[in-house]
Design a protein around this motif. Sequence first.
Motif, short mmCIF file in Angstrom:
data_model
loop_
_atom_site.label_atom_id
_atom_site.label_comp_id
_atom_site.label_asym_id
_atom_site.label_seq_id
_atom_site.Cartn_x
_atom_site.Cartn_y
_atom_site.Cartn_z
N ASP A 92 -8.36 -21.97 -48.17
CA ASP A 92 -9.21 -21.97 -47.28
C ASP A 92 -10.59 -21.94 -47.56
OD1 ASP A 92 -7.09 -21.55 -45.13
OD2 ASP A 92 -6.75 -19.63 -45.91
N THR A 93 -11.58 -22.47 -46.65
CA THR A 93 -12.96 -22.35 -47.10
C THR A 93 -13.36 -21.12 -46.69
OG1 THR A 93 -13.68 -23.00 -44.74
CG2 THR A 93 -13.31 -24.85 -46.43
N PRO A 94 -14.57 -20.42 -47.25
CA PRO A 94 -14.90 -19.31 -47.04
C PRO A 94 -15.35 -18.83 -45.52
CG PRO A 94 -16.30 -20.02 -48.99
CD PRO A 94 -15.63 -21.06 -48.24
N GLY A 95 -15.35 -19.98 -44.80
CA GLY A 95 -15.72 -19.90 -43.32
C GLY A 95 -14.35 -19.41 -42.52
N GLU A 96 -13.52 -20.46 -42.94
CA GLU A 96 -12.05 -20.33 -42.28
C GLU A 96 -11.40 -18.95 -42.68
OE1 GLU A 96 -10.49 -25.03 -42.84
OE2 GLU A 96 -10.14 -23.58 -44.43
N ARG A 97 -11.53 -18.35 -43.79
CA ARG A 97 -10.99 -17.33 -44.34
C ARG A 97 -11.65 -16.11 -43.48
NH1 ARG A 97 -8.57 -14.69 -48.50
NH2 ARG A 97 -9.70 -12.91 -49.22
N ARG A 98 -12.87 -16.18 -43.40
CA ARG A 98 -13.69 -14.82 -42.80
C ARG A 98 -12.82 -14.91 -41.33
NH1 ARG A 98 -18.79 -16.53 -42.37
NH2 ARG A 98 -18.57 -17.03 -44.64
N GLU A 99 -12.76 -16.16 -40.66
CA GLU A 99 -12.25 -16.09 -39.33
C GLU A 99 -10.70 -15.71 -39.04
OE1 GLU A 99 -12.08 -19.83 -36.88
OE2 GLU A 99 -14.18 -19.86 -37.55
N LYS A 100 -9.96 -16.09 -40.08
CA LYS A 100 -8.72 -15.74 -40.30
C LYS A 100 -8.32 -14.16 -40.58
CE LYS A 100 -6.80 -20.02 -41.53
NZ LYS A 100 -6.02 -20.79 -42.77
N LEU A 101 -9.37 -13.65 -41.40
CA LEU A 101 -9.14 -12.27 -41.74
C LEU A 101 -9.57 -11.25 -40.63
CD1 LEU A 101 -10.36 -12.16 -45.24
CD2 LEU A 101 -8.28 -12.27 -44.65
N ALA A 102 -10.54 -11.62 -39.74
CA ALA A 102 -10.91 -11.03 -38.61
C ALA A 102 -9.68 -11.20 -37.70
CB ALA A 102 -12.10 -11.80 -37.86
N ALA A 103 -9.09 -12.44 -37.38
CA ALA A 103 -7.96 -12.40 -36.49
C ALA A 103 -6.80 -11.55 -36.60
CB ALA A 103 -7.62 -13.75 -36.33
N LEU A 104 -6.59 -11.42 -38.16
CA LEU A 104 -5.51 -10.26 -38.72
C LEU A 104 -5.73 -8.99 -38.39
CD1 LEU A 104 -4.44 -12.02 -41.70
CD2 LEU A 104 -3.03 -11.84 -39.87
N ALA A 105 -7.15 -8.48 -38.66
CA ALA A 105 -7.74 -7.23 -38.44
C ALA A 105 -7.78 -7.03 -37.00
CB ALA A 105 -8.88 -7.05 -39.24
N SER A 106 -7.96 -7.90 -36.27
CA SER A 106 -7.90 -7.44 -34.87
C SER A 106 -6.75 -7.43 -34.16
CB SER A 106 -8.88 -8.27 -33.94
OG SER A 106 -8.02 -9.53 -33.98
N GLY A 107 -5.68 -7.98 -34.72
CA GLY A 107 -4.51 -8.07 -34.06
C GLY A 107 -4.01 -9.35 -33.22
N ALA A 108 -5.37 -10.00 -33.07
CA ALA A 108 -5.05 -11.26 -32.31
C ALA A 108 -3.98 -12.29 -32.86
CB ALA A 108 -6.51 -12.24 -32.15
N VAL A 109 -3.75 -12.21 -34.13
CA VAL A 109 -2.79 -13.04 -34.72
C VAL A 109 -1.49 -12.28 -35.11
CG1 VAL A 109 -1.93 -14.18 -36.80
CG2 VAL A 109 -4.12 -15.12 -35.39
N ARG A 110 -0.54 -12.62 -34.63
CA ARG A 110 0.87 -11.74 -34.75
C ARG A 110 1.67 -12.15 -36.25
NH1 ARG A 110 2.14 -8.93 -30.10
NH2 ARG A 110 0.14 -8.19 -29.54
N VAL A 111 1.41 -13.37 -36.53
CA VAL A 111 2.48 -13.58 -37.72
C VAL A 111 1.38 -14.23 -38.92
CG1 VAL A 111 4.01 -14.92 -38.71
CG2 VAL A 111 4.40 -13.97 -36.26
#
Length: 696
Positions: free
Chosen positions: A350-369
């Motif tokens: 992942d690019t740094p930008g993508e990664r940041r977004e994904k990490l945020a989605a996991l930490a917030s619980g917006a993403v379940r899997v």
Amino acid sequence: MRPEILFPLFAPVDTLKGVGPRTLPLVQKLAGPLVRDVLFTGPTGVITRRRTNAVGAIEGEVGVFDVVVDRMIPPGRPGAPLKVRASDETGFVHLIWFGGSPQHIDRQLPRGERRLVSGKVERYNNEVQIVHPDWIVPLDKGEEIPAVEPVYPATQGITSRQVRKIALGALAVAPDLAEWQDPAWLSKQRWPGWRAAIEVLHAPSAEADLEADAPARQRLAYDELLAHQLALARRRRARKITSAPAIRPGSVSEGLLAALPFTLTGAQAQAVVEIRADLASGEQMGRLLQGDVGSGKTAVAAVAMADAASSGFQSALMAPTEILARQHFQRLGPMLDAAGAPALLLTGRDTPGERREKLAALASGAVRVAIGTHALFQDAVRFDRLALAVIDEQHRFGVNERARLQAKGDPRVGGVHLLTMSATPIPRTLELTQYGELEVSRLTEKPPGRTPVATAVLPLARIGEVAQRLKAAVESGAQAYWICPLVAESEAVDLAAAEERAIDLRRLLQTDVGLAHGQMPGAEREAVMADFADGRLPVLVATTVVEVGVDVPNATIMVIEHADRFGLAQLHQLRGRVGRGAKSSACILLYGGEDGALGETARVRLKTLRRTEDGFEIAEEDFRLRGGGDPLGLRQSGFPAYRFADPVRHRALLLAAADDARLVLGRDPDLASERGSAVQVLEALFDWKTDRSALD
Ligand code: ADP
Ligand code: MG
């Protein structure tokens, strides 16, 4: 806490007579740091001596000669041996030393004196010679030469005989211990008690006493296996008292099951039932899902992850390679999304930008899997409510890596459930020793609609014919894998061979041929694999990178060059890449070099593959083949360092010990009964908790 009765055995080895400052490191290296370790170090062989004479002595046997010393011949030049000529009534006996002290030898063998001399008989110019005699005594001390002498492991600086003395010292302090074995079982097996078995260990009367099936050996092996299984059973119990979120199926699960393009097989449904019982229990799950290639483990895992999402929790699916993670994400992502559990793919690319977004989605619980690679357990990755970790092809991860992912749960919610999936079916014995602390579900049935793979074994010399047939098949739309082996010692040469093969095939087939190997940049390799998966490339030449989990149903031909260089399980995995669709498939195993020679083990392997496609059966056979005199192979395949037990030869004992351990702890969890306290002594004696264990 260690029972007091074992204290003498857990004293350091230098409390034993014969272990001084010089020998201490040698004994520690040979046996271990404790008196117990010396006690458990048995002889590796037995010398049997026979009284004989110069005429009757047989080459190779150990003979005792009654001789008169004739004369000493000092070394003629540096490095030459020192010789003593002696004789009996029938002829000469030459005694030979390399680097011996002439004074010392002269003192032992004075000219004209009679001596008893023992050693291994060699014949030279038809006269007997003994290199480095092992005993030299005057006639009246003849009884000092044992007729049967156990041989202990020795090393530079310490002889077998010294080790034996030290071991007998350890035996002298070994206490009598209360019997921990079930009395009925013990008498059925006709085994001695523990103390008696240890004595026999150090007093073999023949090689047969050292065999794996000798009663005393069996007894000690069983003790060891039982101790290990008890330790594993305890760990299983310890895990169970860790609480973990109760997970129940719900709307996401229903959505996913409806979206799957098939119904679960009976075996898959059964595994789901077992997993659901664990997940709902409130205790932490630790389950291994074993299934042959293509048995459909992913779908089972997906159901568990959908269950977690239904109960409002997150889950993570970790795969060993980028290709696999991506494949899982492509298949499961849309279905999970549609069922109401948004999923994302996290890899190192992942690019740094993508990664940041994904990490945020996991930490917030917006993403379940979360589906991904090693990227998943990195420190920066945080979950909101992780409740389930699924590890695909778990043997490709280190224990710490699995633990790091599992540690990402929220302690306030409880432990993270663990579902591990094994790439290859493994034998029951390996399952019990390596994963004894896990519960196991087995997928013994394959999804319907698979056609058996026709397997042919051909000498490499017929490669031309194979290529011709491949040409015809490719022209009518078939896709094929062509596997070249990669041996670590000659990686560069092998890679060159694979490259050359791709060029050959391109020319011969007049079509595109892709090349994929582990040394290529990841992006490039994946592009090639993707072209193959999407049908743009008819032929893929590859090293074993395709072994793990890759799924291209349209591929129906698998050619494996130098199949004799691969292990059985690996060949089975490779073959499992075809036969995944409705079309009939073929696997061609090319063996041998130019001379077409094939070793015995390789022959059995290839024959087994032709006979069966049952992964569990193949695993047992592979295990048996490797078990024969290859302890290193066993160690590599995850066996703990047993001292007495041999998982191949004591297979039946291992299975019995596993049952026994569960029974003992089931009846008497705190080991409070009389047998229970004896069992505690057994556990402490082998000390699997702190010592050497397979899974921590
Ligand atoms: P593995 O156990 O090797 O990981 P996969 O989960 O990759 O196997 O499944 C292999 C193939 O079988 C996939 O293409 C998958 O979609 C298919 N499959 C799984 N379960 C079933 C089923 N019950 N019926 C039909 N096809 C199935
Ligand atoms: Mg898989």
